[in-house]
Scaffold this active site. Structure first.
Site, PDB file in Angstrom:
ATOM      1  CE1 TYR A 147      35.765  39.635  40.610  1.00 40.83           C
ATOM      2  CE2 TYR A 147      37.550  38.092  41.055  1.00 40.83           C
ATOM      3  CZ  TYR A 147      36.520  38.900  41.504  1.00 40.83           C
ATOM      4  OH  TYR A 147      36.244  38.961  42.851  1.00 40.83           O
ATOM      5  CG  ASP A 235      44.590  40.511  37.406  1.00 44.23           C
ATOM      6  OD1 ASP A 235      45.322  39.714  38.051  1.00 44.23           O
ATOM      7  OD2 ASP A 235      43.419  40.772  37.722  1.00 44.23           O
ATOM      8  CE  LYS A 263      42.024  33.175  41.917  1.00 47.80           C
ATOM      9  NZ  LYS A 263      41.503  34.167  41.016  1.00 47.80           N
TER      10      LYS A 263
HETATM   11  C1  LIG Z   1      40.910  35.576  41.484  1.00 50.48           C
HETATM   12  C2  LIG Z   1      41.300  36.782  40.712  1.00 50.48           C
HETATM   13  C3  LIG Z   1      41.485  38.027  41.334  1.00 50.48           C
HETATM   14  C4  LIG Z   1      41.107  38.282  42.775  1.00 50.48           C
HETATM   15  O1  LIG Z   1      41.888  37.547  43.670  1.00 50.48           O
HETATM   16  P1  LIG Z   1      41.310  37.270  45.162  1.00 50.48           P
HETATM   17  O2  LIG Z   1      42.449  36.629  45.866  1.00 50.48           O
HETATM   18  O3  LIG Z   1      40.117  36.398  44.981  1.00 50.48           O
HETATM   19  O4  LIG Z   1      40.950  38.595  45.739  1.00 50.48           O
HETATM   20  C5  LIG Z   1      42.000  39.059  40.587  1.00 50.48           C
HETATM   21  N1  LIG Z   1      42.299  38.899  39.281  1.00 50.48           N
HETATM   22  C6  LIG Z   1      42.115  37.730  38.650  1.00 50.48           C
HETATM   23  C7  LIG Z   1      42.511  37.597  37.221  1.00 50.48           C
HETATM   24  C8  LIG Z   1      41.585  36.645  39.345  1.00 50.48           C
HETATM   25  O5  LIG Z   1      41.349  35.497  38.693  1.00 50.48           O
END
Ligand SMILES: *Cc1c(COP(=O)(O)O)cnc(C)c1O
Length: 423
Positions: A147, A235, A263
């Protein structure tokens, strides 16, 4: 129109559904895949949250990993209050942005320059744009079950809430928008060509349960990117500053061209960041031709909270969180073994993933073999016993600095009862 009285979970959900789609502002918070009414949080402290009905839950959601020091940590509350008293946004740069950027660059050597944005979604969208701008190429390779936020381009086979709702992709994303997106199976290095601008990957997959790639996957990906001149984007929105001071890239010994964060770096406030090689980051406006902007980017409350969070994260803090996660994983394994329910509990640093099935998943296809009906039963059995898990089978658990051995053992006791109850 008459409104229900009182602020109970049920009354709030009723009101919420009238004015907010599905009653939630992010689908992962909905109880669709587990059934029932979401609890509305009234307050939280440390490892606990209290809902509108007055129930206390030991919380393993922790804002899906945005909270690492525990809820309402005094150092963060103090930092946010002090920042708020000085004004909440200016439209001009601040010292806090410099300090947070310095803190990120100092801890993650591959990041020479970093741009602060407002969410993880913005970070990945922007990093891909920069990679395309830098290489002049169009194709973007992502992995199924990873994701990267909800930008059109990366919203294919994206795990997490989409997996929970059984959605392969999103309506409203046109074929043209994903025409240059290539989705590959996780854990296998795809053969790239010279139209590939970048490969984006979760270095530890934590949005299809927890899938730790085999040793060498990321390094081989680095080699393949170099072979064709594509950029490697890690990511680390979940893993950054959670699994180690230097993130998952430090643990794996891999140097990406660009990294995305979110996060943890906002201490529970809205933030994201992308950064990497300075020659690549020189593409970003106003230095270069890749445009990316944001009214609230580098918000002073978020940078203050993020800095306060990073300040707490020294080596002993990571050791404590890993020990908590290991203890939690042990409790879960013995709870399900005692109930004769086949599970695989994965644990990597402070991340814990529960797979309800006999064989450890390695990719999105095998991750989707988890028994979602049984997860729903376990979720509710835990909630009844005062433990909050995420209301979706594809989310991981986020023990943090507030999860003492005593808290973990109480969660373990609940897990033993819950597993037996659903067997
Ligand atoms: C949560 C998440 C995102 C998106 O971040 P948001 O602040 O919710 O837009 C992108 N990449 C990873 C791996 C994530 O877990």
């Amino acid at each position: 129109m008459t409104w229900p009285e009182g602020s109970t979970n049920a009354a709030l959900f009723d009101r919420a559904q009238r004015v907010i789609p599905g009653g939630v502002n992010s689908p992962v918070r909905a109880f669709r895949s587990v059934g029932g009414t979401p609890y509305f949080v009234a307050r939280a402290e440390g490892a606990s949250v209290w809902d509108a009905d007055g129930n206390e839950y030991l919380d393993l959601v922790q804002s899906y990993g945005a909270v690492i020091a525990g809820h309402a940590h005094p150092a963060l509350v103090d930092a946010i209050q002090r920042a708020a008293a000085l004004g909440s946004s200016y439209g001009a740069p601040t010292e806090g942005e410099v300090l947070l950027a310095e803190a990120i660059c100092a801890r993650v050597p591959s990041v020479e320059q970093v741009r602060l944005v407002s969410s993880g979604t913005e970070a990945t969208m922007s990093a891909v744009r920069v990679a395309r701008g830098h290489t002049g190429r169009r194709k973007v390779v992502k992995f199924a079950g990873n994701y990267h936020g909800h930008g059109d381009l990366l919203l294919a086979e994206a795990g997490t809430g989409m997996a929970a709702l059984g959605l392969p992709g999103s309506a409203g994303v046109t074929e043209a928008a994903v025409a240059d997106t290539v989705v590959a199976p996780y854990g296998i290095v795809p053969a790239l060509d010279e139209e590939t601008a970048c490969v984006i990957v979760e270095p530890i997959a934590a949005n299809m349960g927890l899938v730790v790639p085999h040793e060498g996957f990321l390094k081989a990906l680095r080699v393949e990117c170099d072979r064709v001149g594509a950029l490697l984007i890690l990511d680390e929105v979940i893993t950054g500053f959670r699994v180690a001071v230097g993130g998952a890239q430090g643990r794996a010994g891999v140097t990406p061209d660009l990294t995305t964060f979110g996060k943890v770096i906002g201490g529970g406030l809205n933030i994201g960041a992308y950064g990497g090689r300075s020659d690549v980051m020189a593409q970003v406006a106003p230095l270069g031709p890749v445009y990316q902007a944001g009214t609230l980017s580098g918000n002073p409350l978020a940078t203050a909270a993020g800095l306060a969070a990073l300040d707490l994260l020294d080596e002993p803090a990571y050791d404590r969180m890993s020990a908590a996660a290991e203890r939690l994983a042990g409790h879960l394994r013995s709870a399900f073994a005692a109930a004769s329910i086949p599970v695989v509990v994965a644990q990597e640093a402070s991340l814990v993933g529960l797979f309800l099935g006999p064989d450890a998943p390695t990719d999105y296809v095998t991750a989707q073999r988890t028994d979602t009906a049984r997860y729903a039963a376990f979720f509710h059995a835990m909630l009844e016993r005062g433990v909050a898990l995420a209301p979706g089978a594809y989310e991981v658990m986020f023990p943090g600095l507030a999860h003492t051995h005593e808290v973990i053992d109480r969660i373990g006791a609940a897990a033993h009862e819950a597993a037996t109850a659903i067997a």
